[in-house]
Design a protein around this motif. Structure first.
Motif, short mmCIF file in Angstrom:
data_model
loop_
_atom_site.label_atom_id
_atom_site.label_comp_id
_atom_site.label_asym_id
_atom_site.label_seq_id
_atom_site.Cartn_x
_atom_site.Cartn_y
_atom_site.Cartn_z
N GLY A 67 -10.55 -8.75 -1.66
CA GLY A 67 -10.63 -8.40 -0.22
C GLY A 67 -9.51 -9.45 0.48
O GLY A 67 -9.32 -8.88 1.61
N ALA A 68 -9.39 -10.54 0.01
CA ALA A 68 -8.28 -11.53 0.88
C ALA A 68 -7.01 -11.00 0.76
O ALA A 68 -6.37 -11.14 1.88
N LEU A 69 -6.51 -10.08 -0.08
CA LEU A 69 -5.21 -9.60 -0.30
C LEU A 69 -5.24 -8.63 0.90
O LEU A 69 -4.15 -8.36 1.59
N LEU A 70 -6.27 -7.58 1.18
CA LEU A 70 -6.29 -6.80 2.47
C LEU A 70 -6.29 -7.38 3.72
O LEU A 70 -5.25 -7.03 4.47
N ALA A 71 -6.76 -8.63 3.83
CA ALA A 71 -6.99 -9.29 5.20
C ALA A 71 -5.73 -10.15 5.10
O ALA A 71 -5.16 -9.93 6.60
N LEU A 72 -4.95 -10.58 4.25
CA LEU A 72 -3.73 -11.19 4.38
C LEU A 72 -2.80 -10.33 4.79
O LEU A 72 -1.92 -10.41 5.61
N ARG A 73 -2.77 -9.08 4.10
CA ARG A 73 -1.65 -8.16 4.59
C ARG A 73 -1.82 -7.76 5.90
O ARG A 73 -0.62 -7.68 6.61
N LYS A 74 -3.05 -7.62 6.56
CA LYS A 74 -2.88 -7.15 7.79
C LYS A 74 -2.50 -8.44 8.77
O LYS A 74 -2.07 -8.21 9.78
N SER A 75 -2.84 -9.66 8.18
CA SER A 75 -2.49 -10.61 9.23
C SER A 75 -0.97 -10.94 9.26
O SER A 75 -0.41 -11.82 10.17
N ILE A 81 9.64 -14.08 9.67
CA ILE A 81 9.54 -15.15 8.48
C ILE A 81 8.18 -15.29 8.16
O ILE A 81 7.11 -15.72 9.30
N VAL A 82 8.01 -15.54 6.76
CA VAL A 82 6.40 -15.85 6.48
C VAL A 82 7.01 -17.28 5.55
O VAL A 82 7.55 -17.22 4.37
N HIS A 83 6.26 -18.39 5.87
CA HIS A 83 6.49 -19.59 5.23
C HIS A 83 5.27 -20.10 4.65
O HIS A 83 4.19 -20.22 5.35
N VAL A 93 0.58 -14.24 -1.25
CA VAL A 93 1.58 -13.49 -0.33
C VAL A 93 2.82 -12.43 -0.70
O VAL A 93 2.62 -11.53 -0.05
N PRO A 94 3.34 -12.77 -1.84
CA PRO A 94 4.40 -11.64 -2.46
C PRO A 94 3.62 -10.55 -2.83
O PRO A 94 4.30 -9.32 -2.73
N LEU A 95 2.35 -10.33 -3.05
CA LEU A 95 1.76 -9.16 -3.46
C LEU A 95 1.53 -8.40 -2.16
O LEU A 95 1.63 -7.10 -2.27
N VAL A 96 1.40 -8.87 -0.98
CA VAL A 96 1.28 -8.06 0.11
C VAL A 96 2.12 -8.05 1.27
O VAL A 96 1.99 -7.06 2.09
N ALA A 97 3.10 -9.10 1.28
CA ALA A 97 4.10 -9.13 2.57
C ALA A 97 4.96 -8.01 2.37
O ALA A 97 5.51 -7.76 1.40
N ARG A 98 5.03 -7.36 3.52
CA ARG A 98 6.14 -6.16 3.81
C ARG A 98 7.05 -6.62 4.88
O ARG A 98 6.70 -6.76 6.11
N GLY A 99 8.39 -6.40 4.67
CA GLY A 99 9.42 -6.57 5.70
C GLY A 99 9.70 -8.03 6.15
O GLY A 99 10.86 -8.01 6.56
N ALA A 100 8.99 -9.14 5.90
CA ALA A 100 9.25 -10.53 6.51
C ALA A 100 10.33 -11.08 5.16
O ALA A 100 9.99 -10.39 4.09
N LYS A 129 10.46 -13.78 -5.53
CA LYS A 129 10.00 -13.06 -4.29
C LYS A 129 10.49 -13.91 -3.18
O LYS A 129 10.69 -13.46 -1.94
N TYR A 130 10.79 -15.01 -3.17
CA TYR A 130 11.12 -16.03 -2.17
C TYR A 130 12.60 -16.00 -1.92
O TYR A 130 13.63 -16.47 -2.75
N SER A 131 12.95 -15.66 -0.75
CA SER A 131 14.38 -15.92 -0.16
C SER A 131 14.65 -17.23 -0.13
O SER A 131 16.18 -17.50 -0.74
#
Length: 356
Positions: A67-75, A81-83, A93-100, A129-131
């Protein structure tokens, strides 16, 4: 830029303190900044973040909870930038981040995953997954770069030294220090095996006219309290517990003592030096970049254990002239670690990554 820092929790710790200070500095430079803490554990960094009215999203989830993944994706929605800081946020984070654009800061010279083949596939997936990947010291960068090469990840690792909050530089507590008996030492950190406070207690027990205050909480508290009782040094060594004003406590002491087994940098050492306290600590990669031996403090040979710590403490205690010079040098050296410098370095890295 819209920047989101993600960390496992805002429990008391060096990485957590850094995240709060970076968010504060980046906000002051005009950026939209938020902190996302995945876990439930709370500590002084959270209290500081709230006092500064930073935007903090506490997910209150176990990092093992799907459930943390769903909450994290929304946040993370809408971020430029996601640091990310620390494991397992590194994986989540790489599992759920989109666009950043993703950035990761490595805070330690070593972790158990590097010694276990089972982690190589997920580590390879995550790091790719990290730039940008950043280390907090050269001592952290070198083993990380070597490990990434073993994984087949060809990212270069930048170094951005940790920064400490502005309060340490504007504080009236920032002053030249002299020493007189008894020598009062302070140690700060989580009471766990990595910080190795047992050796600090054993060493100070062998040093007459030396006192030690240990500030922090952690799983080894009872063990350390029993050790103090066994060595009959409760009149000279005490466990203070947590504090939301470490600077004020440092001001009541002459020098900082660190006995960490390994240390990626040492925010506490930088904070102590900013107040003019010389530092006694281990001559290990990372730590020896923040503290300059014989200049801003004294470094001991960790391989020699307690006897070398004792010898180093007694050396500082005996040489009043050198102590005064180290205090002056510490005040000057700490200026390198102002949080705005670190924030500006990270912002430059963010801007560059957005051009890719």
């Amino acid at each position: 830029m819209k920047i989101i820092h993600v960390i496992n929790s805002l429990a008391t710790g060096g990485a957590e303190t850094l995240v709060v200070d970076l968010a504060t500095s980046m906000r002051s430079l005009g950026h939209d900044v938020k902190i996302v803490a995945i876990g439930r554990t709370r500590g002084v960094p959270l209290d500081v973040a709230r006092a500064r009215e930073l935007r903090v999203n506490l997910l209150g989830r176990s990092t093992r909870d799907l459930g943390a993944l769903l909450a994290l994706r929304k946040s993370l929605r809408g971020a430029d930038i996601v640091h990310v800081h620390l494991f397992p946020s590194l994986y989540l984070v790489p599992l759920v981040a989109r666009g950043a654009v993703l950035h990761y800061t490595e805070h330690s010279t070593w972790n158990r995953r590097r010694d276990k083949r089972i982690f190589r596939v997920p580590d390879r997936f995550a790091y790719r997954k990290y730039s940008r990947i950043i280390a907090i010291s050269e001592g952290v960068r070198k083993p990380l770069q070597k490990y990434l090469a073993k994984l087949g990840v060809h990212s270069s690792v930048a170094v951005v030294a940790n920064g400490i909050g502005d309060a340490f530089f504007s504080s009236k507590l920032r002053r030249h220090r002299d020493v007189k008996p008894p020598l009062k030492l302070i140690a700060v950190g989580t009471l766990d095996n990595r910080k190795n406070f047992g050796d600090a207690i054993r060493a100070v027990a062998q040093c007459p006219l030396v006192q030690l205050t240990i500030v922090g909480v952690g799983p080894e508290r009872d063990l350390l309290q029993n050790l103090i009782a066994t060595l009959h040094v409760s009149d000279r060594i005490r466990l203070h517990g947590p504090s939301d004003d470490v600077a004020a406590l440092m001001d009541q002491h002459h020098a900082l003592l660190s006995t960490s087994r390994f240390e990626g940098f040492s925010l506490v050492a930088a904070e102590a030096m900013a107040l003019g306290l010389p530092v006694i600590g281990p001559d290990v990669d990372g730590f020896n970049e923040s503290v300059i031996d014989q200049t801003t403090g004294l470094l001991f040979d960790q391989s020699r254990g307690v006897p070398d710590i004792v010898e180093t403490i007694l050396e500082l205690q005996a040489n009043v002239g050198a102590f005064a010079e180290m205090s002056e040098n510490a005040l000057e050296h700490a200026l390198k670690f102002q949080i705005q410098r670190a924030a500006e370095s990270y912002l430059a890295i963010y801007a560059d990554s957005l051009q890719d």
